[in-house]
Write a protein that holds these residues in place. Structure first.
Motif, PDB file in Angstrom:
ATOM      1  N   VAL A 151     -25.307  -5.740  -7.347  1.00  0.00           N
ATOM      2  CA  VAL A 151     -25.341  -4.272  -7.387  1.00  0.00           C
ATOM      3  C   VAL A 151     -24.349  -3.741  -8.422  1.00  0.00           C
ATOM      4  CG1 VAL A 151     -25.230  -2.179  -6.002  1.00  0.00           C
ATOM      5  CG2 VAL A 151     -25.544  -4.402  -4.908  1.00  0.00           C
ATOM      6  N   ARG A 152     -24.789  -2.716  -9.153  1.00  0.00           N
ATOM      7  CA  ARG A 152     -23.887  -2.090 -10.119  1.00  0.00           C
ATOM      8  C   ARG A 152     -23.033  -1.034  -9.434  1.00  0.00           C
ATOM      9  NH1 ARG A 152     -25.815  -3.890 -14.881  1.00  0.00           N
ATOM     10  NH2 ARG A 152     -27.871  -4.739 -14.531  1.00  0.00           N
ATOM     11  N   PRO A 153     -21.803  -0.897  -9.856  1.00  0.00           N
ATOM     12  CA  PRO A 153     -20.948   0.147  -9.273  1.00  0.00           C
ATOM     13  C   PRO A 153     -21.577   1.537  -9.382  1.00  0.00           C
ATOM     14  CG  PRO A 153     -19.673  -1.291 -10.708  1.00  0.00           C
ATOM     15  CD  PRO A 153     -21.092  -1.730 -10.836  1.00  0.00           C
ATOM     16  N   GLN A 154     -22.311   1.794 -10.463  1.00  0.00           N
ATOM     17  CA  GLN A 154     -22.976   3.094 -10.627  1.00  0.00           C
ATOM     18  C   GLN A 154     -23.925   3.373  -9.470  1.00  0.00           C
ATOM     19  OE1 GLN A 154     -22.446   0.985 -13.060  1.00  0.00           O
ATOM     20  NE2 GLN A 154     -22.060   2.021 -15.010  1.00  0.00           N
ATOM     21  N   THR A 155     -24.620   2.329  -9.035  1.00  0.00           N
ATOM     22  CA  THR A 155     -25.592   2.487  -7.951  1.00  0.00           C
ATOM     23  C   THR A 155     -24.879   2.891  -6.668  1.00  0.00           C
ATOM     24  OG1 THR A 155     -27.007   0.864  -8.989  1.00  0.00           O
ATOM     25  CG2 THR A 155     -27.360   1.235  -6.633  1.00  0.00           C
ATOM     26  N   LEU A 156     -23.708   2.291  -6.452  1.00  0.00           N
ATOM     27  CA  LEU A 156     -22.955   2.619  -5.237  1.00  0.00           C
ATOM     28  C   LEU A 156     -22.333   4.002  -5.358  1.00  0.00           C
ATOM     29  CD1 LEU A 156     -21.283  -0.839  -4.529  1.00  0.00           C
ATOM     30  CD2 LEU A 156     -23.345   0.141  -3.498  1.00  0.00           C
ATOM     31  N   ALA A 157     -21.905   4.376  -6.552  1.00  0.00           N
ATOM     32  CA  ALA A 157     -21.336   5.710  -6.754  1.00  0.00           C
ATOM     33  C   ALA A 157     -22.408   6.764  -6.488  1.00  0.00           C
ATOM     34  CB  ALA A 157     -20.784   5.835  -8.170  1.00  0.00           C
ATOM     35  N   THR A 158     -23.619   6.483  -6.956  1.00  0.00           N
ATOM     36  CA  THR A 158     -24.734   7.404  -6.713  1.00  0.00           C
ATOM     37  C   THR A 158     -25.004   7.538  -5.210  1.00  0.00           C
ATOM     38  OG1 THR A 158     -25.700   6.751  -8.811  1.00  0.00           O
ATOM     39  CG2 THR A 158     -27.182   7.824  -7.247  1.00  0.00           C
ATOM     40  N   LEU A 159     -24.916   6.416  -4.517  1.00  0.00           N
ATOM     41  CA  LEU A 159     -25.143   6.410  -3.066  1.00  0.00           C
ATOM     42  C   LEU A 159     -24.115   7.289  -2.354  1.00  0.00           C
ATOM     43  CD1 LEU A 159     -26.529   4.912  -0.550  1.00  0.00           C
ATOM     44  CD2 LEU A 159     -24.570   3.360  -0.673  1.00  0.00           C
ATOM     45  N   VAL A 160     -22.855   7.079  -2.690  1.00  0.00           N
ATOM     46  CA  VAL A 160     -21.785   7.832  -2.028  1.00  0.00           C
ATOM     47  C   VAL A 160     -21.919   9.323  -2.339  1.00  0.00           C
ATOM     48  CG1 VAL A 160     -19.283   8.176  -1.920  1.00  0.00           C
ATOM     49  CG2 VAL A 160     -20.217   5.859  -1.946  1.00  0.00           C
ATOM     50  N   ARG A 161     -22.221   9.626  -3.605  1.00  0.00           N
ATOM     51  CA  ARG A 161     -22.387  11.033  -3.997  1.00  0.00           C
ATOM     52  C   ARG A 161     -23.546  11.699  -3.289  1.00  0.00           C
ATOM     53  NH1 ARG A 161     -21.753   9.811  -9.487  1.00  0.00           N
ATOM     54  NH2 ARG A 161     -19.531  10.071  -9.837  1.00  0.00           N
ATOM     55  N   ALA A 162     -24.634  10.934  -3.134  1.00  0.00           N
ATOM     56  CA  ALA A 162     -25.835  11.502  -2.488  1.00  0.00           C
ATOM     57  C   ALA A 162     -25.499  11.915  -1.059  1.00  0.00           C
ATOM     58  CB  ALA A 162     -26.967  10.479  -2.499  1.00  0.00           C
ATOM     59  N   ARG A 163     -24.705  11.115  -0.384  1.00  0.00           N
ATOM     60  CA  ARG A 163     -24.334  11.468   0.986  1.00  0.00           C
ATOM     61  C   ARG A 163     -23.388  12.654   1.009  1.00  0.00           C
ATOM     62  NH1 ARG A 163     -21.311  12.081   4.857  1.00  0.00           N
ATOM     63  NH2 ARG A 163     -19.526  11.739   3.478  1.00  0.00           N
ATOM     64  N   ARG A 164     -22.415  12.620   0.132  1.00  0.00           N
ATOM     65  CA  ARG A 164     -21.454  13.731   0.082  1.00  0.00           C
ATOM     66  C   ARG A 164     -22.129  15.059  -0.192  1.00  0.00           C
ATOM     67  NH1 ARG A 164     -16.499  11.856  -3.694  1.00  0.00           N
ATOM     68  NH2 ARG A 164     -15.773  10.235  -2.282  1.00  0.00           N
ATOM     69  N   GLU A 165     -22.996  15.040  -1.201  1.00  0.00           N
ATOM     70  CA  GLU A 165     -23.592  16.300  -1.633  1.00  0.00           C
ATOM     71  C   GLU A 165     -24.560  16.854  -0.611  1.00  0.00           C
ATOM     72  OE1 GLU A 165     -24.914  15.280  -5.573  1.00  0.00           O
ATOM     73  OE2 GLU A 165     -22.835  15.210  -6.281  1.00  0.00           O
ATOM     74  N   SER A 166     -25.174  15.959   0.186  1.00  0.00           N
ATOM     75  CA  SER A 166     -26.142  16.435   1.183  1.00  0.00           C
ATOM     76  C   SER A 166     -25.479  16.674   2.535  1.00  0.00           C
ATOM     77  CB  SER A 166     -27.241  15.385   1.352  1.00  0.00           C
ATOM     78  OG  SER A 166     -26.655  14.187   1.837  1.00  0.00           O
ATOM     79  N   GLY A 167     -24.282  16.141   2.710  1.00  0.00           N
ATOM     80  CA  GLY A 167     -23.636  16.208   4.015  1.00  0.00           C
ATOM     81  C   GLY A 167     -24.343  15.368   5.071  1.00  0.00           C
ATOM     82  N   ALA A 168     -25.172  14.436   4.612  1.00  0.00           N
ATOM     83  CA  ALA A 168     -25.930  13.589   5.547  1.00  0.00           C
ATOM     84  C   ALA A 168     -24.989  12.654   6.313  1.00  0.00           C
ATOM     85  CB  ALA A 168     -26.957  12.766   4.780  1.00  0.00           C
ATOM     86  N   ALA A 169     -25.473  12.189   7.477  1.00  0.00           N
ATOM     87  CA  ALA A 169     -24.707  11.209   8.243  1.00  0.00           C
ATOM     88  C   ALA A 169     -24.736   9.857   7.546  1.00  0.00           C
ATOM     89  CB  ALA A 169     -25.285  11.081   9.649  1.00  0.00           C
ATOM     90  N   ILE A 170     -25.876   9.582   6.915  1.00  0.00           N
ATOM     91  CA  ILE A 170     -26.065   8.263   6.283  1.00  0.00           C
ATOM     92  C   ILE A 170     -26.814   8.430   4.965  1.00  0.00           C
ATOM     93  CG2 ILE A 170     -27.040   5.931   6.550  1.00  0.00           C
ATOM     94  CD1 ILE A 170     -27.325   6.504   9.561  1.00  0.00           C
ATOM     95  N   ALA A 171     -26.396   7.706   3.970  1.00  0.00           N
ATOM     96  CA  ALA A 171     -27.225   7.514   2.778  1.00  0.00           C
ATOM     97  C   ALA A 171     -27.475   6.025   2.666  1.00  0.00           C
ATOM     98  CB  ALA A 171     -26.512   8.036   1.538  1.00  0.00           C
ATOM     99  N   LEU A 172     -28.708   5.658   2.334  1.00  0.00           N
ATOM    100  CA  LEU A 172     -28.996   4.228   2.191  1.00  0.00           C
ATOM    101  C   LEU A 172     -29.744   3.974   0.900  1.00  0.00           C
ATOM    102  CD1 LEU A 172     -31.880   3.049   4.522  1.00  0.00           C
ATOM    103  CD2 LEU A 172     -31.345   5.452   4.158  1.00  0.00           C
ATOM    104  N   VAL A 173     -29.553   2.763   0.373  1.00  0.00           N
ATOM    105  CA  VAL A 173     -30.233   2.391  -0.869  1.00  0.00           C
ATOM    106  C   VAL A 173     -31.572   1.753  -0.516  1.00  0.00           C
ATOM    107  CG1 VAL A 173     -30.131   0.971  -2.952  1.00  0.00           C
ATOM    108  CG2 VAL A 173     -28.033   2.006  -2.046  1.00  0.00           C
ATOM    109  N   THR A 174     -32.624   2.237  -1.163  1.00  0.00           N
ATOM    110  CA  THR A 174     -33.957   1.696  -0.922  1.00  0.00           C
ATOM    111  C   THR A 174     -34.535   1.186  -2.229  1.00  0.00           C
ATOM    112  OG1 THR A 174     -35.064   3.785  -1.365  1.00  0.00           O
ATOM    113  CG2 THR A 174     -34.345   3.411   0.900  1.00  0.00           C
TER     114      THR A 174
END
Ligand code: UD1
Ligand code: CA
Length: 486
Positions: A120-143
């Motif tokens: 996994v690239r760090p960018q992919t994980l950064a995108t994951l973390v940001r997606a959760r933060r920006e949505s306020g979701a309980a969970i973000a997952l990579v699909t």
């Protein structure tokens, strides 16, 4: 996507790495996360990913061969990594519980990574973390969308595309199995949600385990949102068996080689060039086919590495050349030195500048001074050799008496005639000269000639006399035997 993957504010990002499983499908006595890609154990990749994305705490859940995993990971990351012991592997949800109970989750965010997803690239994980933060979701997952999703958890969505839950392959019915969107096992959680929801997990599934993936359905049931990000399979794939391990290694190898070539390294055949992670190769290095560069190897600019060379934990100086089929382990080769073909340099070998070590020469704990030469069929062990020495073919340092090792020392400009044994401990002064075929058992002072040589006997005409004698006796033998009495 951001060029710098590290997140702006990672003050409270805890990473949990799941690495307790045995990895049954590896069919191995070794825990899966200890298997290596390009010289680095799988578990190290996840730790490096967590670091790269800016995790402030890293907790590795260990279980199967916990001590070995700790030692390997600890050697590569001497600080900043905590371990939590999952004695019985009761599922991915159970593993995260163990991490929570051992280390706490904090108030912020939790990144959960799999010890068996190395690329996994760090960018992919950064995108994951940001997606959760920006949505306020309980969970973000990579699909990921897979043509062949067998084995993976399927991500079930409603008509509007909202993620509802994840169903494991083994628990899925036919229509669920027909879903191609799968869970890659990488998640960002709201720490508070995770901390409490973990207690609601139940082992009512085909494997009787606590599935981390059940939290997705649970979040929905509690009116919390779940978001999905997408990433390519090549990057997010898990390693479950050795065929997948080999595929992942091949893809990582291509990447390493590509980066080296772009940085100015010539590879005659990158498909057969094996460079482990952590190896440093400077620009204008030329690498012939079938070369392996391993461990902490460093190759300075302008060096040439010949076909079939295997170089482990060694340093090759500027403009030095390692000719084909040489094996170097723990050696230092000075600038413009020549090694091989077919040399074996063992740990503790240190060649200064412009040293020549040729075919079928073995060295061990040998320091060889500038411009000295040992070009053929020689063993130099526990030796300190000065500058400008010439070590003749077949020279052997007899460094071992069956119990202890002893040292051979030479000054500068020493000449050792061919087929000489230097019985250590022994020292030869500057410019000492040893005649061919000698067995040197005592120190030789500077500027002295030393040799041991049995007297030479020459018998002229001996071969001709012997031939004649042999011919005569052959004639005698072929004569018909006399018949008795006529
Ligand atoms: C998991 C996901 C699945 C996803 C897949 C992606 C669950 C239930 N399923 O399945 O949806 O598609 O990853 O690769 O999470 N581990 C522990 N302790 C345990 C069990 C596992 O530490 O008790 C570790 C393993 O060592 C491994 C990781 O968790 O590193 C994943 O476990 P694994 O058994 O490989 O899960 P999958 O069946 O692949
Ligand atoms: Ca897996």
């Amino acid at each position: 996507m951001d060029a710098t993957p590290s997140l702006e504010n990672s003050a409270l990002l805890t990473a949990i790495i799941l690495a307790a499983g045995q990895g049954t499908r590896m069919k191995s006595g070794r825990a899966k996360v200890l298997h290596e890609l390009c010289g680095r154990p799988l578990v190290a990749f996840a730790i490096a990913q967590a670091r790269a994305v800016g995790a402030t705490r890293i907790v590795v859940v260990v279980g199967h061969q916990a001590d070995e995993v700790r030692v390997r990971a600890g050697a590569l990351f001497p600080s900043g990594v905590e371990f939590a012991l999952q004695e019985e592997q009761l599922g991915t949800g159970h593993a995260v519980r163990i991490a929570r109970d051992a280390a706490g989750l904090g108030e912020g965010e939790v990144l959960v990574l799999s010890g068996d997803v190395p690329l996994v690239r760090p960018q992919t994980l950064a995108t994951l973390v940001r997606a959760r933060r920006e949505s306020g979701a309980a969970i973000a997952l990579v699909t990921s969308d897979l043509d062949e999703p067998t084995g993976y958890g399927r991500v079930l969505k409603d008509e509007s595309g909202r993620v509802l839950r994840v169903v494991e392959h083994r628990d899925a019915n036919a229509s669920e199995r027909a879903v191609h969107g799968v869970n890659m096992g990488l998640y960002a959680f709201d720490a508070k949600f995770l901390g409490s929801a973990l207690d609601a997990l139940k082992p009512d599934n085909a494997q009787g385990e606590l599935y981390l993936t059940d939290l997705i359905g649970l979040a929905n049931a509690n009116g919390r949102e779940v978001v999905a990000t997408k990433a390519p399979y090549a990057e997010t794939r898990g390693i479950n068996d050795r065929a997948e391990l080999a595929e992942a290694e091949a893809s990582l190898r291509r990447e390493i080689n590509l980066a080296l070539m772009k940085s100015g390294v010539t590879m005659r055949d990158p498909s057969s060039t094996y460079v482990e992670l952590g190896v440093e190769v400077a620009d204008d290095v030329e690498i012939e086919p079938q070369v392996s560069l391993r461990g902490k190897t460093r190759i300075a600019t302008g060096a040439r590495i010949g076909q079939g060379a295997v170089i482990v934990d060694s340093t090759i100086g500027e403009g030095a050349e390692v000719k084909p089929y040489s094996h170097l382990d723990g050696a230092v080769v000075g600038a413009r030195s020549l090694v091989g073909p077919f040399s074996r340099l063992r740990p503790g070998t240190e060649l200064a500048e412009e040293v020549h070590v040729g075919n079928f020469v073995e060295t061990k704990k040998a320091r060889i001074g500038a411009k000295s030469k040992a070009n053929h069929l020689t063993y130099l062990g526990d030796a300190v050799i000065g500058q400008g020495c010439n070590i003749g073919a077949g020279t052997i340092t007899c460094n071992y008496d069956g119990a202890k090792k002893y040292e051979t020392r030479m000054g500068d400009g020493v000449f050792i005639g061919s087929d000489t044994q230097l019985v250590a401990p022994v020292a030869l002064g500057d410019n000492a000269y040893v005649g061919a075929g000698s067995t040197i058992t005592k120190d030789v002072p500077a500027d002295a000639l030393a040799f041991t040589r049995p007297p030479l006997t020459v018998k002229e005409g001996w071969v001709a006399r012997r031939k004649a004698k042999l011919a005569e006796s052959a004639v005698g033998e072929s004569k018909p035997k006399k018949a008795g009495g006529t």
